[in-house]
Design an enzyme around this catalytic site. Structure first.
Site, PDB file in Angstrom:
ATOM      1  N   ASP A  47      -3.135   1.190   7.105  1.00 48.69           N
ATOM      2  CA  ASP A  47      -2.314   0.900   5.926  1.00 48.69           C
ATOM      3  C   ASP A  47      -2.068  -0.601   5.768  1.00 48.69           C
ATOM      4  O   ASP A  47      -2.011  -1.119   4.650  1.00 48.69           O
ATOM      5  CB  ASP A  47      -0.980   1.649   6.017  1.00 48.69           C
ATOM      6  CG  ASP A  47      -1.162   3.160   5.947  1.00 48.69           C
ATOM      7  OD1 ASP A  47      -2.247   3.612   5.524  1.00 48.69           O
ATOM      8  OD2 ASP A  47      -0.214   3.893   6.318  1.00 48.69           O
ATOM      9  N   CYS A  67     -13.312  -9.760   6.605  1.00 48.26           N
ATOM     10  CA  CYS A  67     -14.631 -10.245   6.178  1.00 48.26           C
ATOM     11  C   CYS A  67     -15.107  -9.620   4.872  1.00 48.26           C
ATOM     12  O   CYS A  67     -16.113 -10.051   4.297  1.00 48.26           O
ATOM     13  CB  CYS A  67     -15.679  -9.996   7.278  1.00 48.26           C
ATOM     14  SG  CYS A  67     -16.173  -8.259   7.408  1.00 48.26           S
ATOM     15  N   ASP A 113       0.849  -1.184   0.000  1.00 51.74           N
ATOM     16  CA  ASP A 113       0.000   0.000   0.000  1.00 51.74           C
ATOM     17  C   ASP A 113       0.889   1.240   0.000  1.00 51.74           C
ATOM     18  O   ASP A 113       1.807   1.342   0.809  1.00 51.74           O
ATOM     19  CB  ASP A 113      -0.892   0.008   1.251  1.00 51.74           C
ATOM     20  CG  ASP A 113      -1.753   1.264   1.336  1.00 51.74           C
ATOM     21  OD1 ASP A 113      -2.642   1.416   0.482  1.00 51.74           O
ATOM     22  OD2 ASP A 113      -1.519   2.085   2.234  1.00 51.74           O
ATOM     23  N   CYS A 124     -17.395  -7.139  11.607  1.00 48.76           N
ATOM     24  CA  CYS A 124     -16.841  -8.304  12.306  1.00 48.76           C
ATOM     25  C   CYS A 124     -15.917  -7.925  13.471  1.00 48.76           C
ATOM     26  O   CYS A 124     -15.471  -8.784  14.219  1.00 48.76           O
ATOM     27  CB  CYS A 124     -16.098  -9.221  11.341  1.00 48.76           C
ATOM     28  SG  CYS A 124     -14.476  -8.597  10.829  1.00 48.76           S
ATOM     29  N   CYS A 182     -13.389  -2.778  11.806  1.00 53.31           N
ATOM     30  CA  CYS A 182     -14.544  -3.230  11.030  1.00 53.31           C
ATOM     31  C   CYS A 182     -15.832  -3.104  11.846  1.00 53.31           C
ATOM     32  O   CYS A 182     -15.921  -3.613  12.964  1.00 53.31           O
ATOM     33  CB  CYS A 182     -14.337  -4.666  10.567  1.00 53.31           C
ATOM     34  SG  CYS A 182     -15.691  -5.261   9.551  1.00 53.31           S
ATOM     35  N   GLU A 188      -0.554  -1.538  -6.351  1.00 52.57           N
ATOM     36  CA  GLU A 188      -1.739  -0.824  -6.819  1.00 52.57           C
ATOM     37  C   GLU A 188      -1.511  -0.354  -8.245  1.00 52.57           C
ATOM     38  O   GLU A 188      -0.431   0.118  -8.583  1.00 52.57           O
ATOM     39  CB  GLU A 188      -1.967   0.421  -5.959  1.00 52.57           C
ATOM     40  CG  GLU A 188      -2.203   0.129  -4.521  1.00 52.57           C
ATOM     41  CD  GLU A 188      -2.135   1.415  -3.726  1.00 52.57           C
ATOM     42  OE1 GLU A 188      -2.957   2.307  -3.968  1.00 52.57           O
ATOM     43  OE2 GLU A 188      -1.254   1.529  -2.874  1.00 52.57           O
ATOM     44  N   CYS A 191     -12.852  -4.281   4.717  1.00 52.51           N
ATOM     45  CA  CYS A 191     -12.252  -5.095   5.770  1.00 52.51           C
ATOM     46  C   CYS A 191     -11.498  -6.263   5.133  1.00 52.51           C
ATOM     47  O   CYS A 191     -12.064  -6.997   4.318  1.00 52.51           O
ATOM     48  CB  CYS A 191     -13.346  -5.625   6.695  1.00 52.51           C
ATOM     49  SG  CYS A 191     -12.721  -6.809   7.899  1.00 52.51           S
TER      50      CYS A 191
HETATM   51 ZN   LIG Z   1     -14.830  -7.284   8.956  1.00 55.51          ZN
END
Ligand SMILES: [Zn+2]
Length: 387
Positions: free
Chosen positions: A362, A336, A197, A355, A352, A279, A333
Site C-alpha cells: 500500500d 524504478c 492509497d 531493481c 520489484c 486516486e 515500482c
Molecule cells: Zn524497481
C-alpha cells in the site's frame, strides 16, 4: 473565492420534559405538512404562493404553529413535490403508465412524525459556550436544550453556521443538522505531494508510510452482515426495524472513521507542506476486485465519502488537492517504474523484480500516486502559465 458548503449534525440531549415538547412540536409540524400535502395533491395546487392562500391561516389555528413554522411547513411541502415532479420528469420512477410511477403519483406525500423540520434564526438560537440551544415549540420558547458536539464541530459551527437548521428525530435520538458555509483559503504552492492509497485492509495509506487500518470498521461490518443474515430469515416488522437501525449505526461509525482519517491525512500534509494526491475514483470498481457486487458498492461509496472529507478539510486549510489516474499504481515500482504483476508476491508485499526495491504494497502504491500528483500539478500549472 469558492465556498464549501457542509452540514454539521449535532445530537440534542433534552430532559424528558424538553423531549416531550420537541416531540409535540415536530409532530404538529409534520401533521400540518401531511394535511397541506393532501390538499395540494387533491386540488393539484403545488406553487408556494397558491398553497399559502389556501392553508396558511388554518395551519396556524389548527396546528398551533407560529408564523415562521407555518411558512416552513408550506415550503417543505412544495419542495417535496418539486423533487417528486423532477424525478418523474427525469424518468426516475419509471415510464408513464408503469406500476411504480402510477402508485407514487396516486397518493399524496406523507410526512413521518419525526421527519426533518427547518428552524431559522428567529426560531432557533445557539449558545455555543454553554452548548445549548433555545428553540421555539408549540408550548412556547424553550431554553437550555443541551447538545453534544466535537471540538471540530464547535469551531465550525461558531465560525460558519448560516441560515436554517433541521430538527429531526431518528432511532430514538434528537438531532439538529446545521448548514455551514466555509470560505476557501487560497491554496498554497505545495512542496511535493502526499499520495493517498485507498483500500480495504488499510482504509488509507499515505506515501509518508502512515497506514490507517480498517480493522475496526471491517469488524463492525462483519458483525452487521452476520446479524443481517440471521434477521433476514425472519420477515417480522421488528426484525426489519432493528436492521434499519443497525444499518444507520454502521453508516455513522463509517462516517466517524472517515472523518478521523481525513483529519489525520490533512494534518500530515500541512505539517510537511505537501499537497494531497488522491486516486480518481472513476476506476475504483475495476481496482477493488471483489466478487460480490454489493460489497463493491459499499466500499466505493465509503471511498467517495473519505475522498470528499479529505477534499473539504484540505480546502479549509488551503492544501492543494489533485486527482490522479490510479491505473497500475499497485503493480508499478515506485523506485524504478517497472510494471509487473509478479512485483506483488503477496497481498501486503511489494518487491520489484527489476531493481529489488521492497516496501509495503500500500505504501508503494501511495508513493506512485504521490509522484503522479507532482506530475499532474506541474501540467495543470503549466497550462495556467500559458493562458
Ligand atoms: Zn524497481
Amino acid at each position: 473565492m469558492f465556498e464549501v458548503k457542509l452540514v454539521v449534525q449535532v445530537r440534542l440531549l433534552p430532559t424528558p420534559e424538553q423531549a416531550a415538547a420537541l416531540a409535540t412540536t415536530l409532530r404538529a409540524a409534520n401533521d400540518a405538512a401531511t394535511w397541506v400535502s393532501m390538499l395540494a395533491h387533491h386540488r393539484r395546487v403545488f406553487r408556494n404562493y397558491d398553497l399559502r392562500k389556501h392553508t396558511y391561516g388554518q395551519i396556524k389555528d389548527d396546528y398551533k404553529l407560529a408564523a415562521q413554522a407555518a411558512q416552513h411547513v408550506i415550503k417543505k411541502v412544495t419542495d417535496a413535490y418539486a423533487t417528486l415532479h423532477a424525478n418523474v420528469r427525469h424518468g426516475n420512477l419509471g415510464r408513464p403508465g408503469s406500476a411504480r410511477r402510477e402508485r407514487v403519483l396516486a397518493e399524496p406525500i406523507v410526512f413521518r412524525p419525526g421527519a426533518a423540520q427547518p428552524f431559522d434564526d428567529r426560531c432557533l438560537s445557539w449558545q455555543m459556550d454553554a452548548r445549548t440551544v433555545s428553540i421555539w415549540t408549540t408550548g412556547g420558547r424553550m431554553k437550555s436544550v443541551a447538545f453534544t458536539a466535537s471540538a471540530d464541530q464547535l469551531t465550525t459551527l461558531s465560525a460558519y453556521r448560516k441560515g436554517e437548521s433541521d430538527l429531526l428525530y431518528r432511532d430514538g435520538m434528537w438531532f439538529l443538522i446545521a448548514t455551514c458555509e466555509i470560505p476557501d483559503r487560497p491554496v498554497a504552492t505545495p512542496d511535493g505531494f502526499l499520495g493517498v492509497d485507498l483500500g480495504i485492509a488499510n482504509l488509507a495509506t499515505t506515501s509518508g508510510g502512515v497506514r490507517h487500518s480498517g480493522k475496526g470498521l471491517n469488524a463492525v461490518r462483519h458483525r452487521h452482515r452476520e446479524l443481517r443474515r440471521r434477521l433476514q430469515a425472519k420477515q417480522t416488522k421488528s426484525a426489519k426495524r432493528l436492521l434499519k437501525r443497525r444499518r444507520r449505526a454502521e453508516a455513522r461509525f463509517a462516517a466517524n472513521t472517515n472523518h478521523t482519517i481525513a483529519k489525520r491525512i490533512v494534518t500530515e500534509a500541512t505539517r510537511t507542506g505537501q499537497g494531497i494526491a488522491l486516486e480518481d475514483l472513476q476506476g475504483i470498481r475495476d481496482r477493488v476486485r471483489l466478487r460480490k457486487p454489493q460489497r463493491v458498492t459499499l466500499h466505493s461509496w465509503s471511498f467517495h465519502q473519505l475522498g470528499g472529507f479529505i477534499a473539504y478539510k484540505a480546502a479549509r486549510e488551503g492544501v492543494a488537492v489533485v486527482h490522479v489516474d490510479p491505473a497500475y499504481t499497485s503493480q508499478a515500482c515506485s523506485s524504478c517504474g517497472h510494471v509487473d504483476k509478479r512485483n506483488r508476491p503477496g497481498q501486503a508485499t511489494f518487491s520489484c523484480t527489476s531493481c529489488g526495491f521492497a516496501e509495503h504494497a500500500d505504501v508503494n502504491a501511495a508513493r506512485n500516486i504521490a509522484s503522479r500528483g507532482v506530475a499532474g500539478w506541474a501540467v495543470s500549472h503549466a497550462a495556467d502559465d500559458a493562458a
